[in-house]
Structure formats: structure tokens, C-alpha cells
Design a protein around this motif. Sequence first.
Motif, PDB file in Angstrom:
ATOM      1  N   LEU A   1     119.277  27.911  25.794  1.00 22.91           N
ATOM      2  CA  LEU A   1     117.833  27.874  26.043  1.00 22.91           C
ATOM      3  C   LEU A   1     117.140  28.174  24.727  1.00 22.91           C
ATOM      4  N   VAL A   2     116.288  27.242  24.294  1.00 29.14           N
ATOM      5  CA  VAL A   2     115.566  27.378  23.029  1.00 29.14           C
ATOM      6  C   VAL A   2     114.085  27.522  23.341  1.00 29.14           C
ATOM      7  N   SER A   3     113.461  28.574  22.823  1.00 26.25           N
ATOM      8  CA  SER A   3     112.017  28.773  22.957  1.00 26.25           C
ATOM      9  C   SER A   3     111.406  28.627  21.574  1.00 26.25           C
ATOM     10  N   MET A   4     110.416  27.723  21.476  1.00 29.90           N
ATOM     11  CA  MET A   4     109.841  27.399  20.173  1.00 29.90           C
ATOM     12  C   MET A   4     108.367  27.031  20.310  1.00 29.90           C
ATOM     13  N   ASP A   5     107.694  26.921  19.194  1.00 33.79           N
ATOM     14  CA  ASP A   5     106.283  26.544  19.152  1.00 33.79           C
ATOM     15  C   ASP A   5     106.102  25.160  19.790  1.00 33.79           C
ATOM     16  N   LEU A   6     105.198  25.086  20.745  1.00 31.85           N
ATOM     17  CA  LEU A   6     104.931  23.850  21.480  1.00 31.85           C
ATOM     18  C   LEU A   6     104.593  22.685  20.566  1.00 31.85           C
ATOM     19  N   HIS A   7     103.925  22.954  19.469  1.00 37.93           N
ATOM     20  CA  HIS A   7     103.366  21.888  18.646  1.00 37.93           C
ATOM     21  C   HIS A   7     104.265  21.434  17.493  1.00 37.93           C
ATOM     22  N   LYS A   8     105.510  21.923  17.464  1.00 35.76           N
ATOM     23  CA  LYS A   8     106.428  21.530  16.400  1.00 35.76           C
ATOM     24  C   LYS A   8     107.594  20.742  16.981  1.00 35.76           C
ATOM     25  N   ARG A   9     108.302  20.018  16.089  1.00 29.71           N
ATOM     26  CA  ARG A   9     109.417  19.170  16.522  1.00 29.71           C
ATOM     27  C   ARG A   9     110.751  19.889  16.340  1.00 29.71           C
ATOM     28  N   ALA A  10     111.545  19.878  17.407  1.00 31.57           N
ATOM     29  CA  ALA A  10     112.850  20.528  17.371  1.00 31.57           C
ATOM     30  C   ALA A  10     113.831  19.726  16.535  1.00 31.57           C
ATOM     31  N   ASP A  11     114.715  20.428  15.847  1.00 33.54           N
ATOM     32  CA  ASP A  11     115.821  19.818  15.124  1.00 33.54           C
ATOM     33  C   ASP A  11     117.095  20.175  15.889  1.00 33.54           C
ATOM     34  N   LEU A  12     117.569  19.243  16.726  1.00 34.67           N
ATOM     35  CA  LEU A  12     118.717  19.527  17.590  1.00 34.67           C
ATOM     36  C   LEU A  12     119.991  19.810  16.792  1.00 34.67           C
ATOM     37  N   LYS A  13     120.107  19.211  15.623  1.00 38.66           N
ATOM     38  CA  LYS A  13     121.288  19.472  14.792  1.00 38.66           C
ATOM     39  C   LYS A  13     121.285  20.925  14.302  1.00 38.66           C
ATOM     40  N   LYS A  14     120.123  21.383  13.818  1.00 39.55           N
ATOM     41  CA  LYS A  14     120.001  22.780  13.369  1.00 39.55           C
ATOM     42  C   LYS A  14     120.265  23.734  14.529  1.00 39.55           C
ATOM     43  N   ILE A  15     119.708  23.397  15.697  1.00 43.47           N
ATOM     44  CA  ILE A  15     119.872  24.252  16.877  1.00 43.47           C
ATOM     45  C   ILE A  15     121.346  24.336  17.263  1.00 43.47           C
ATOM     46  N   ALA A  16     122.034  23.204  17.287  1.00 47.24           N
ATOM     47  CA  ALA A  16     123.460  23.181  17.636  1.00 47.24           C
ATOM     48  C   ALA A  16     124.258  24.060  16.673  1.00 47.24           C
ATOM     49  N   GLU A  17     123.952  23.953  15.382  1.00 48.89           N
ATOM     50  CA  GLU A  17     124.661  24.760  14.384  1.00 48.89           C
ATOM     51  C   GLU A  17     124.429  26.247  14.624  1.00 48.89           C
ATOM     52  N   GLN A  18     123.198  26.625  14.947  1.00 47.64           N
ATOM     53  CA  GLN A  18     122.893  28.036  15.151  1.00 47.64           C
ATOM     54  C   GLN A  18     123.543  28.593  16.417  1.00 47.64           C
ATOM     55  N   PHE A  19     123.694  27.746  17.442  1.00 47.49           N
ATOM     56  CA  PHE A  19     124.389  28.161  18.659  1.00 47.49           C
ATOM     57  C   PHE A  19     125.910  28.137  18.473  1.00 47.49           C
ATOM     58  N   GLY A  20     126.374  27.356  17.481  1.00 42.98           N
ATOM     59  CA  GLY A  20     127.810  27.140  17.340  1.00 42.98           C
ATOM     60  C   GLY A  20     128.311  26.104  18.335  1.00 42.98           C
ATOM     61  N   PHE A  21     127.449  25.173  18.715  1.00 44.93           N
ATOM     62  CA  PHE A  21     127.768  24.137  19.694  1.00 44.93           C
ATOM     63  C   PHE A  21     128.055  22.813  18.986  1.00 44.93           C
ATOM     64  N   ALA A  22     128.679  21.915  19.745  1.00 36.37           N
ATOM     65  CA  ALA A  22     128.823  20.527  19.315  1.00 36.37           C
ATOM     66  C   ALA A  22     127.462  19.841  19.486  1.00 36.37           C
ATOM     67  N   ARG A  23     127.424  18.526  19.274  1.00 35.29           N
ATOM     68  CA  ARG A  23     126.180  17.753  19.388  1.00 35.29           C
ATOM     69  C   ARG A  23     125.491  18.022  20.731  1.00 35.29           C
ATOM     70  N   LEU A  24     124.170  18.224  20.700  1.00 32.98           N
ATOM     71  CA  LEU A  24     123.409  18.621  21.889  1.00 32.98           C
ATOM     72  C   LEU A  24     122.818  17.442  22.649  1.00 32.98           C
ATOM     73  N   SER A  25     122.669  17.661  23.939  1.00 29.79           N
ATOM     74  CA  SER A  25     121.876  16.777  24.796  1.00 29.79           C
ATOM     75  C   SER A  25     121.066  17.687  25.717  1.00 29.79           C
ATOM     76  N   PHE A  26     120.107  17.095  26.397  1.00 28.55           N
ATOM     77  CA  PHE A  26     119.278  17.878  27.304  1.00 28.55           C
ATOM     78  C   PHE A  26     119.945  17.954  28.673  1.00 28.55           C
ATOM     79  N   CYS A  27     119.759  19.078  29.334  1.00 30.76           N
ATOM     80  CA  CYS A  27     120.333  19.284  30.660  1.00 30.76           C
ATOM     81  C   CYS A  27     119.536  18.511  31.702  1.00 30.76           C
ATOM     82  N   ASN A  28     120.198  18.188  32.794  1.00 30.59           N
ATOM     83  CA  ASN A  28     119.539  17.467  33.887  1.00 30.59           C
ATOM     84  C   ASN A  28     118.949  18.456  34.897  1.00 30.59           C
ATOM     85  N   PRO A  29     118.120  17.975  35.823  1.00 33.56           N
ATOM     86  CA  PRO A  29     117.484  18.868  36.801  1.00 33.56           C
ATOM     87  C   PRO A  29     118.478  19.686  37.633  1.00 33.56           C
TER      88      PRO A  29
END
Length: 164
Positions: free
Chosen positions: A58-86
Motif C-alpha cells: 500500500l503506497v500513500s502519496m501526494d494526489l497531484h504527483k505521478r507514481a514511479d512503480l519501478k522506484k516503489i517496487a525497489e523500495q518494497f523489495g518486490f518484483a515488477r508491480l501491477s495494481f490489485c483487483n477489487p
Amino acid sequence: MSEGVDIFHALKDLDIPYEKQEHKAIFSEEDSKDVVITLKGTDVKNLFVKDKNKNYGLVSMDLHKRADLKKIAEQFGFARLSFCNPDELKQYLNITPGSVTPLCIMFDTERKVKILYDQNFEGKKVIIHPLRNTASISISFEDLKRFTEHFGHTWQLGDVYKND
């Protein structure tokens, strides 16, 4: 809202002050452009992500900025990210799309979800949904971290933005 849960009671029990504003439903960043929020703080968007190994974040960030999924994955220690389904939102966070908030971490009793907060939240107030997208609340980031820890979760601060 998640059935049977009074988030305001939970905030009161933790002695977390907040300001609240009711408004029309906001399902996306686009919808938020039609709503004037008068609360003080940083407007937050929340991303519920996963990798192919079924690691959740779960990533909480400024509404008005663009997320960098690669940076986020690296910080979590995850592989390539996708969005979760409902269905995954409901299963892990007991929430529906459009109402995601860091407060829903209280429902992740198995602690499957890692949490990454925007490092720019330090020392500020954040504006988040109170488990429903027809209201917003403003609370201090310090209190949000305390809420997170109260429900047994650790969190990390990170740089989550694309460098435009």
C-alpha cells in the motif's frame, strides 16, 4: 464504508484528532477536480499494488504527483508491480475501489501488506478518506504512523515519484 466499523470511534480510542469534511463521492484523481476540499494538509492518493510473487503493498502519496512503480517496487523489495483487483482489495483491506485509505490497514490482520509512505509527509497533515469516499479527514502524519503501528504494521518512508 467497511460494514460495522466506525473509524471515528477507532480514532477517538487512539486519541487521534481529526477534521472532517463530507463531499460527493470521489473515485479517482479526475473526480477530485470537482470537489473543493477546505481541510488543511496534503491530498493523498493510495495505490494497492502487488508483484507476481503475490507480495502486496500500500503506497500513500501526494494526489497531484505521478507514481514511479519501478522506484516503489525497489523500495518494497518486490518484483515488477501491477495494481490489485477489487477482489484483492476486499480480501486484504476490506475496502472497495475508490475508498482506499491507509486507515484500511487495520483490516490486514495477517500483516500481508507492506506500507510505503511518501517521505514528504513528514511533519505535515494528510487528507485521507475515512473508509469511504464521500468524506475526507485531515490528520497529522505522526498520528497516521501511530495508527498504523497500533494495528501491528511497520511502515517505511520512500521516494515514490517520477522525476518529470
